[in-house]
Design a protein around this motif. Structure first.
Motif, PDB file in Angstrom:
ATOM      1  N   ALA A  10       0.720  -1.621  -0.136  1.00  0.00           N
ATOM      2  CA  ALA A  10      -0.284  -0.034   0.129  1.00  0.00           C
ATOM      3  C   ALA A  10       0.436   1.310  -0.571  1.00  0.00           C
ATOM      4  CB  ALA A  10      -0.154   0.319   1.535  1.00  0.00           C
ATOM      5  N   ALA A  11       1.975   0.979   0.318  1.00  0.00           N
ATOM      6  CA  ALA A  11       3.572   2.255   0.663  1.00  0.00           C
ATOM      7  C   ALA A  11       3.628   2.966  -0.822  1.00  0.00           C
ATOM      8  CB  ALA A  11       3.839   1.951   1.568  1.00  0.00           C
ATOM      9  N   LEU A  12       3.433   1.665  -1.858  1.00  0.00           N
ATOM     10  CA  LEU A  12       3.868   2.036  -3.083  1.00  0.00           C
ATOM     11  C   LEU A  12       3.001   3.165  -3.940  1.00  0.00           C
ATOM     12  CD1 LEU A  12       5.261  -1.159  -3.962  1.00  0.00           C
ATOM     13  CD2 LEU A  12       6.492   0.250  -3.573  1.00  0.00           C
ATOM     14  N   PRO A  13       3.573   3.669  -4.846  1.00  0.00           N
ATOM     15  CA  PRO A  13       2.407   4.490  -5.630  1.00  0.00           C
ATOM     16  C   PRO A  13       1.857   3.921  -6.342  1.00  0.00           C
ATOM     17  CG  PRO A  13       5.032   4.429  -5.841  1.00  0.00           C
ATOM     18  CD  PRO A  13       5.063   4.041  -5.212  1.00  0.00           C
ATOM     19  N   ARG A  14       0.329   3.862  -6.548  1.00  0.00           N
ATOM     20  CA  ARG A  14      -0.455   3.379  -7.270  1.00  0.00           C
ATOM     21  C   ARG A  14      -0.731   4.479  -8.573  1.00  0.00           C
ATOM     22  NH1 ARG A  14      -4.581  -0.107  -4.114  1.00  0.00           N
ATOM     23  NH2 ARG A  14      -3.891  -1.125  -2.635  1.00  0.00           N
ATOM     24  N   SER A  15      -1.328   4.423  -9.197  1.00  0.00           N
ATOM     25  CA  SER A  15      -1.451   4.843 -10.902  1.00  0.00           C
ATOM     26  C   SER A  15      -3.228   5.454 -10.903  1.00  0.00           C
ATOM     27  CB  SER A  15      -1.763   4.154 -12.202  1.00  0.00           C
ATOM     28  OG  SER A  15      -2.801   3.759 -11.760  1.00  0.00           O
ATOM     29  N   ALA A  16      -3.088   6.695 -11.204  1.00  0.00           N
ATOM     30  CA  ALA A  16      -4.602   7.650 -11.020  1.00  0.00           C
ATOM     31  C   ALA A  16      -5.219   6.844 -11.466  1.00  0.00           C
ATOM     32  CB  ALA A  16      -4.589   8.812 -12.288  1.00  0.00           C
ATOM     33  N   ALA A  17      -5.590   5.585 -12.227  1.00  0.00           N
ATOM     34  CA  ALA A  17      -6.247   4.969 -13.374  1.00  0.00           C
ATOM     35  C   ALA A  17      -6.792   4.449 -11.566  1.00  0.00           C
ATOM     36  CB  ALA A  17      -6.256   4.599 -14.337  1.00  0.00           C
ATOM     37  N   LEU A  29     -10.163   4.132 -19.361  1.00  0.00           N
ATOM     38  CA  LEU A  29      -8.317   4.170 -19.806  1.00  0.00           C
ATOM     39  C   LEU A  29      -9.106   4.988 -21.661  1.00  0.00           C
ATOM     40  CD1 LEU A  29      -6.577   1.809 -18.151  1.00  0.00           C
ATOM     41  CD2 LEU A  29      -7.597   3.836 -17.360  1.00  0.00           C
ATOM     42  N   ARG A  30      -8.846   5.744 -21.565  1.00  0.00           N
ATOM     43  CA  ARG A  30      -9.554   6.624 -23.143  1.00  0.00           C
ATOM     44  C   ARG A  30      -7.766   6.432 -24.148  1.00  0.00           C
ATOM     45  NH1 ARG A  30     -14.137   7.272 -22.859  1.00  0.00           N
ATOM     46  NH2 ARG A  30     -14.893   8.943 -21.210  1.00  0.00           N
ATOM     47  N   TYR A 136     -12.884 -10.188  -6.395  1.00  0.00           N
ATOM     48  CA  TYR A 136     -12.757 -11.844  -7.251  1.00  0.00           C
ATOM     49  C   TYR A 136     -12.749 -11.743  -8.968  1.00  0.00           C
ATOM     50  CZ  TYR A 136     -15.361 -14.116  -3.121  1.00  0.00           C
ATOM     51  OH  TYR A 136     -15.449 -14.164  -1.946  1.00  0.00           O
ATOM     52  N   LEU A 137     -13.032  -9.885 -10.213  1.00  0.00           N
ATOM     53  CA  LEU A 137     -12.637 -10.264 -10.773  1.00  0.00           C
ATOM     54  C   LEU A 137     -12.225  -8.534 -11.248  1.00  0.00           C
ATOM     55  CD1 LEU A 137     -15.744 -10.616 -12.877  1.00  0.00           C
ATOM     56  CD2 LEU A 137     -15.873 -10.556 -10.793  1.00  0.00           C
ATOM     57  N   ILE A 138     -12.343  -8.181 -11.789  1.00  0.00           N
ATOM     58  CA  ILE A 138     -12.192  -7.005 -12.853  1.00  0.00           C
ATOM     59  C   ILE A 138     -12.952  -6.889 -14.593  1.00  0.00           C
ATOM     60  CG2 ILE A 138      -9.223  -7.152 -13.524  1.00  0.00           C
ATOM     61  CD1 ILE A 138      -9.215  -4.133 -13.402  1.00  0.00           C
ATOM     62  N   ASN A 139     -13.538  -6.825 -14.999  1.00  0.00           N
ATOM     63  CA  ASN A 139     -14.127  -6.960 -16.168  1.00  0.00           C
ATOM     64  C   ASN A 139     -13.360  -5.757 -17.430  1.00  0.00           C
ATOM     65  OD1 ASN A 139     -15.860  -8.922 -16.550  1.00  0.00           O
ATOM     66  ND2 ASN A 139     -16.937  -7.465 -14.592  1.00  0.00           N
ATOM     67  N   VAL A 140     -12.823  -5.731 -18.147  1.00  0.00           N
ATOM     68  CA  VAL A 140     -12.856  -4.268 -19.569  1.00  0.00           C
ATOM     69  C   VAL A 140     -13.346  -4.354 -20.407  1.00  0.00           C
ATOM     70  CG1 VAL A 140     -10.850  -2.889 -20.621  1.00  0.00           C
ATOM     71  CG2 VAL A 140     -10.400  -5.493 -18.363  1.00  0.00           C
ATOM     72  N   MET A 141     -14.485  -3.586 -21.110  1.00  0.00           N
ATOM     73  CA  MET A 141     -15.298  -3.621 -22.062  1.00  0.00           C
ATOM     74  C   MET A 141     -14.386  -2.809 -22.658  1.00  0.00           C
ATOM     75  SD  MET A 141     -17.790  -4.005 -23.697  1.00  0.00           S
ATOM     76  CE  MET A 141     -19.506  -4.599 -22.313  1.00  0.00           C
ATOM     77  N   TRP A 142     -14.396  -3.544 -23.806  1.00  0.00           N
ATOM     78  CA  TRP A 142     -13.329  -2.721 -25.297  1.00  0.00           C
ATOM     79  C   TRP A 142     -14.551  -2.515 -26.353  1.00  0.00           C
ATOM     80  CZ3 TRP A 142      -8.634  -1.713 -24.710  1.00  0.00           C
ATOM     81  CH2 TRP A 142      -7.620  -2.436 -24.001  1.00  0.00           C
ATOM     82  N   PRO A 143     -14.875  -0.957 -26.431  1.00  0.00           N
ATOM     83  CA  PRO A 143     -15.823  -0.819 -27.511  1.00  0.00           C
ATOM     84  C   PRO A 143     -15.440  -1.029 -29.100  1.00  0.00           C
ATOM     85  CG  PRO A 143     -15.839   0.977 -26.839  1.00  0.00           C
ATOM     86  CD  PRO A 143     -14.564  -0.115 -25.532  1.00  0.00           C
ATOM     87  N   ALA A 184     -11.400   1.317 -22.781  1.00  0.00           N
ATOM     88  CA  ALA A 184     -11.147   0.679 -22.177  1.00  0.00           C
ATOM     89  C   ALA A 184     -11.723   0.964 -21.225  1.00  0.00           C
ATOM     90  CB  ALA A 184      -9.979  -0.192 -21.861  1.00  0.00           C
ATOM     91  N   ILE A 185     -13.322  -0.327 -20.796  1.00  0.00           N
ATOM     92  CA  ILE A 185     -14.419   0.907 -19.666  1.00  0.00           C
ATOM     93  C   ILE A 185     -13.862  -0.622 -18.499  1.00  0.00           C
ATOM     94  CG2 ILE A 185     -16.661   1.084 -19.015  1.00  0.00           C
ATOM     95  CD1 ILE A 185     -16.958   1.389 -22.153  1.00  0.00           C
ATOM     96  N   VAL A 186     -13.275  -0.412 -17.030  1.00  0.00           N
ATOM     97  CA  VAL A 186     -13.214  -1.025 -15.959  1.00  0.00           C
ATOM     98  C   VAL A 186     -13.639  -0.747 -15.220  1.00  0.00           C
ATOM     99  CG1 VAL A 186     -11.226  -1.662 -15.457  1.00  0.00           C
ATOM    100  CG2 VAL A 186     -10.609  -0.527 -17.555  1.00  0.00           C
ATOM    101  N   PHE A 187     -14.400  -2.047 -14.666  1.00  0.00           N
ATOM    102  CA  PHE A 187     -14.876  -1.995 -13.668  1.00  0.00           C
ATOM    103  C   PHE A 187     -15.463  -2.675 -12.906  1.00  0.00           C
ATOM    104  CE2 PHE A 187     -17.608  -2.960 -17.537  1.00  0.00           C
ATOM    105  CZ  PHE A 187     -18.218  -4.318 -16.821  1.00  0.00           C
TER     106      PHE A 187
END
Length: 307
Positions: A10-17, A29-30, A136-143, A184-187
């Motif tokens: 948790a101490a390490l930097p995370r991306s804005a996304a 993510l545009r 449990y999971l992460i979704n990525v919708m690619w138009p 990429a629509i990530v949720f």
């Protein structure tokens, strides 16, 4: 890929996304993938879209087409599935609860004019695990085509994830995730979402790629979607993501070995089972074994190991 736990500190930097994803349950993510890559995949999948019948059932949608096994339907899907920015988000979101992530599904979706809005849902409900504690999971919708409010762009309820999944009614109004091919629509799997209604005169096409904890049963049966004779043609990191790797300790093995052993064909001789343990387990086990040997002076450490 095996997750480096140190990278999840948790101490390490995370991306804005990453911060946005974990704070509000989604991020967009545009320009996450080159437009020509998306165009090539769309072209490859075109004949399959045309041949696929409409779904049956109120959830999948009577004016919707769906099909999976995308890694064999377009050679360009490998680049999409292995997108570094997406994998980074997946590891951040899921890495606290598994030794490695795996491909949950790669599915193409086409909403035709007249398609009704999809029932709002959380994909984590596929599994009956603890809610509000684990992702449990992460979704990525690619138009593949533009996603607009009119043609049924994905609807997402912000801040409906995590412990908020235990709340009967979401606290915030939904947003429409309008996006262009390449975005990429990530949720998260705990985020409430659903496809919108297609009120336009054209189809809305997209790809959903999702990643889940490596010890879960995935939505798409990867070993049937990509049997050994197919998976052995994938790059090693892709075949591992598609299930041809053990989740330490020893989960998902074939005769006690990594299932990738089947890339050489089904063995015609017995195999020796080989430990597949995490480093901490290897250390614990080494001390335990040494302590039982004649003259062994190792200290026995107690801890769980898989059978």
């Amino acid at each position: 890929m095996i997750i480096n736990q140190a990278s999840l500190d948790a101490a390490l930097p995370r991306s804005a996304a990453s911060r946005e994803l974990m704070a509000q349950g989604y991020t967009i993510l545009r320009g996450a993938a080159p437009a020509e890559l998306i165009a090539g995949i769309s072209e490859d999948l075109g004949p399959r879209f045309e041949a696929t019948p409409f779904c049956e059932g109120g959830f999948y949608g009577a004016r919707t087409k769906r099909f999976g096994r995308l890694l064999i339907r377009s050679p360009l899907m490998t680049d999409l599935v292995m997108n570094p920015a997406i994998l980074g988000l997946a590891e951040r979101a899921l890495g606290n609860w598994c030794d490695r992530i795996q491909l949950n599904l790669a599915q193409a979706i086409e909403l035709h004019p007249g398609a009704l809005a999809q029932f709002p849902h959380r994909d984590q409900d596929m599994w009956q695990g603890a809610l509000g504690e684990v992702e449990y999971l992460i979704n990525v919708m690619w138009p593949l085509t533009r996603f607009t409010e009119e043609n049924g762009a994905t609807i997402i309820w912000p801040h409906s994830h995590g412990v908020e999944a235990l709340v009967e009614q979401p606290r915030e109004a939904p947003i429409v995730a309008e996006a262009e091919p390449g975005d990429a629509i990530v949720f998260l799997g705990s985020t409430l979402h659903g496809a919108g209604e297609n009120r336009s005169a054209s189809v809305r096409r997209g790809i959903i790629v999702s990643y889940c904890l490596g010890w879960l049963k995935p939505y798409e049966n990867q070993w049937l979607a990509y049997p050994p004779e197919i998976a052995r043609t994938f790059p090693p990191e892709v075949s591992a993501l598609a299930g041809y790797a053990q989740h330490r300790p020893n989960l998902g093995n074939f005769e006690g070995q990594c299932p990738s052993v089947l890339f050489g064909g089904y063995p015609d001789h017995p195999l020796a089972a080989v430990d597949a343990l995490r480093p901490d387990q290897q250390l614990l086990l080494a001390d335990y074994v040494i302590a039982q040997q004649p003259g062994g002076e190792g200290q026995r450490r107690r801890g769980p190991l898989a059978a």
